[in-house]
Design an enzyme around this catalytic site. Structure first.
Site, PDB file in Angstrom:
ATOM      1  N   TYR A  30       0.826  -1.209   0.000  1.00 27.03           N
ATOM      2  CA  TYR A  30       0.000   0.000   0.000  1.00 27.03           C
ATOM      3  C   TYR A  30       0.852   1.247   0.000  1.00 27.03           C
ATOM      4  CZ  TYR A  30       0.889   0.903   4.981  1.00 27.03           C
ATOM      5  OH  TYR A  30       1.483   1.187   6.176  1.00 27.03           O
ATOM      6  N   CYS A  31       0.236   2.330  -0.447  1.00 29.13           N
ATOM      7  CA  CYS A  31       0.784   3.677  -0.306  1.00 29.13           C
ATOM      8  C   CYS A  31      -0.451   4.551  -0.077  1.00 29.13           C
ATOM      9  CB  CYS A  31       1.582   4.091  -1.545  1.00 29.13           C
ATOM     10  SG  CYS A  31       0.600   4.138  -3.046  1.00 29.13           S
TER      11      CYS A  31
END
Ligand SMILES: Nc1ncnc2c1ncn2[C@@H]1O[C@@H]2COP(=O)(O)O[C@H]2[C@H]1O
Length: 359
Positions: free
Chosen positions: A326-327
């Site tokens: 994720y970001c």
């Protein structure tokens, strides 16, 4: 020799079901071996499904876990099928001099799939050369002749997660370009246009970390490697300059085809809810933002693997684990997931990143 092997292939299942063209190609890729009486011909195959082995002639004794013994004869109907080398088989011994045929199981599997996809017997796939010429190769020739599409790469590398039909479409849409030492293929900061595969030659990847900074070489790419995916996956600018170190030959796929044939099937998005359930079940969060962003806040339990370090640290990840990257937005995580998937890791992307999932 090949004619004799071809005749043999017609007597074995499922080889007999392959088209004539595919069988001709396979005949050049399998091995007939004579084994003397008293030898165990399956030593290397027991509990190891790397090869399909067929008994051509002679008598072979198979010993199974439950003490069962089976004598297989070359002219038995059972010998038309591969010798069952699963975990129940503990030993085997040639009761007479025998002959066996060995075929790489992965190769066989890919050929069966390709054969079922092909519309005709000898459909030739073509790649356009930028100099106007055209080269025709069958899918099997692609596997045999270029390390880009070796069986190993198709089974565990960049293309293992892509449907075979997409790979076939790639063969038709890729362009081959001849390159010379010193030629800049990708310029840092440019807009992404193509995805590249190295068919022949070496390249240097260099990066300048600032407008006036001198570029530093960060990696060397060789035959069979791929590059140019990050800008296409993340819609960012090119993050490095890639220059030919030697003369060579590259295959390239334009952005639209790359997105359709490679990015879409390789990237699997999951919601936060599904991701949390997977993490509860053993999956691992990877935060691909910079360490300063990670230190400020991150999902509990996540490890930090900034996008620009992914390649250097991939060897520290576990091939048997599932990772959810994720970001904030899904951009950097998609690029990281694509790179990780190229190394054969099981990886999913948090859809829309933490920002979307939080709103
Ligand atoms: N450290 C690295 N090792 C190998 N390849 C890299 C590295 N950094 C960047 N690249 C490649 O260089 C390419 C430059 O263009 P992209 O950003 O599209 O995609 C990038 C990667 O494919």
């Amino acid at each position: 020799m090949t004619t004799a092997v071809l005749a043999l292939l017609n007597t074995f299942e499922p080889l007999a079901k392959l088209s004539a063209g595919r069988k001709r190609e396979l005949a050049g890729l399998c091995f007939v071996e004579k084994v003397s009486q008293g030898i165990n011909p399956l030593r290397m195959n027991i509990s190891n499904a790397k090869q399909a082995v067929y008994l051509i002639k002679g008598e072979l004794e198979l010993r199974f876990l439950n003490d069962e013994k089976v004598i297989l004869r070359g002219d038995d109907t059972a010998a038309r099928h591969p010798i069952p080398c699963d975990q129940n088989l503990v030993d085997s011994i040639a009761r007479t001099d025998i002959e066996i045929l060995r075929i790489d199981n992965d190769l066989l599997d890919i050929m069966m799939t390709w054969d079922q996809l092909s519309t005709g017997d000898d459909v030739l796939k073509s790649v356009h050369n930028t100099d106007g010429g055209k080269s025709n190769r069958t899918p099997v020739e692609w596997m045999r002749d270029t390390s880009v599409f070796s069986v190993a790469k198709l089974q565990s590398g960049v293309f293992s997660k892509v449907p075979v039909a997409n790979i076939e479409a790639m063969f038709e849409r890729m362009e081959r370009i001849s390159t010379v030492a010193g030629q800049v293929i990708i310029q840092q900061g440019a807009v992404g246009d193509y995805y590249y595969l190295v068919e022949r030659g070496s390249l240097l990847v260099s990066r300048a970390d600032g407008v006036n900074a001198a570029p530093m070489v960060v990696a060397e790419l060789n035959e069979g490697d791929a590059f140019g995916e990050e800008a296409l996956v993340s819609d960012n600018k090119r993050n490095a300059t890639v220059t030919m170190k030697t003369d060579g030959q590259l295959l390239r796929l334009n952005k639209r085809d790359f997105i359709e044939l490679l990015k879409e099937p390789m990237l699997v998005n999951v919601s936060r809810e599904v991701a949390e359930a997977m993490v509860a079940d053993g999956a691992i969060w990877i935060d691909v933002r910079l360490s300063s962003e990670y230190q400020y806040e991150h999902i509990k339990g996540a490890i930090n693997l900034p996008l620009n370090e992914v390649r250097q640290r991939v060897s520290g990840l576990d091939m048997n684990s599932t990772y959810i990257v994720y970001c904030q937005t899904g951009r950097r995580s998609s690029a990281a997931a694509f790179v990780l998937a190229q190394y054969g890791l099981n990886v999913l992307v948090l859809a829309g990143g933490t920002r979307q999932q939080a709103s």
